[in-house]
Scaffold this motif. Structure first.
Motif: not given
Length: 327
Positions: A77-82, A86-92, A201-204, A262-272
């Motif tokens: 259970i993941r989002d590769g582009e998180a 999280h709230q923007e990508n995953i709806p209620d 950018t991936e999150a579980f 499968s590691a993705d070297p792209s940096p994580v963008a911070e989201d306040d």
């Protein structure tokens, strides 16, 4: 060398090497790497019951809704582009599946999911991991008044007060283990886990149902069996039924496990506005695992592409020079 033959060789070089470069760039398979083991997540609890024939009513309903493959892919259970969004990508209503159709059975609004009994106070959380990654964990508890018979929404979670936040856990014996504190609650609640990688950018995500003491019945919830996590033997036995790529991974989950392909070297963008930021983890630290493999793959692909371009240019120059001399 005749110009026509030179041009033909150049074309063959370009068409032959370019696909290899593209293949190398895309040779980083999507993979999945963990879920909460204590308190055990819904997907892990259902998988432990048996992917084809789970025993609890909630897990049977989950398989009926989404199929048994979701249980074999229990750590997926993941989002590769998180990237912290999280709230923007995953709806209620889709928090437990991370908006994935494969895991839609985990989003069923029910009050009989297998639930771990807990109480207010300190708690040691365990996260089952099949491939260590760098990143930060944030665990959130539902607010008092949470109704499990309704779809889980972001507003149901106390995002301002995570019950546990951990950076730099060390995987031992197949688990990341860290401490937290559960506040006072009554009845059935849910712990929502977010593991945001810092090297990608991936999150579980995971949903763990819990009940405070024996108060579930008094709160109007249906009694549910106590869940258990899947054993390493079960995971190993069903490995060929999973769509997760475990190649090069140490199923013990120790920090000495092989690098993740499968590691993705792209940096994580911070989201306040993300739950991770609200939990106070603004700097996602590096916590185990190795992301050198994709750099090598991308570097190799780049070298192949550059080589193809150089060969094409060289052959073309020779062809043009030969043509001018022929005149």
């Amino acid at each position: 060398m005749p110009a026509r033959r030179s041009r033909k060789l150049a074309a063959l070089a370009a068409t032959g090497v370019a696909p290899l470069a593209l293949t190398a760039l895309s040779a980083t398979p999507a993979a999945a790497h963990g879920t909460l083991g204590d308190p055990v997540s819904r997907v892990a609890a259902c998988y432990a019951e048996g992917a084809e024939n789970p025993t609890s009513a909630a897990c049977k309903a989950a398989v009926a809704a989404g199929g048994s493959q979701a249980l074999y892919d229990w750590n997926g259970i993941r989002d590769g582009e998180a990237a912290g969004k999280h709230q923007e990508n995953i709806p209620d209503g889709k928090l437990c599946s991370a908006n994935s159709d494969e895991f839609k059975g985990m989003d069923l609004a029910r009050d009989d999911w297998p639930a771990t009994k807990v109480s207010a106070g300190s708690y040691t959380f365990s996260y089952k991991v099949t491939a260590p990654h760098k990143g930060t964990f944030n665990l959130y508890l539902t607010k008092q008044g949470y109704d499990p018979s309704k779809p889980l929404a972001w507003s149901d979670l106390d995002l301002k007060h995570p019950v546990a936040t951990k950076t730099d856990p060390v995987a031992e014996g197949g688990y990341y283990t860290f401490s937290g504190t559960l506040p006072d609650r009554t009845g059935r609640q849910l712990i929502y886990g977010i593991w945001q990688r810092s090297d990608s950018t991936e999150a579980f995500y995971s949903c763990s149902d819990v009940t405070y003491g024996d108060s579930a019945a008094s709160a109007g919830s249906t009694a549910a069996a106590s869940p258990s996590a899947p054993s390493d033997e079960q995971i190993a036995e069903d490995a060929d039924k999973s769509t997760v790529d475990h190649s090069g991974m140490d199923m013990s989950g120790d920090e000495t496990a092989g690098a993740d392909a499968s590691a993705d070297p792209s940096p994580v963008a911070e989201d306040d506005n993300s739950p991770a930021a609200q939990g106070g983890s603004e700097n996602l630290a590096e916590t185990g695992g190795d992301s050198t493999t994709p750099y090598i793959a991308v570097g190799g692909a780049a070298a192949l592409a550059i080589g193809a371009a150089g060969l094409f240019a060289s052959v073309r120059r020779r062809a043009m020079t030969g043509g001018r001399r022929g005149r």
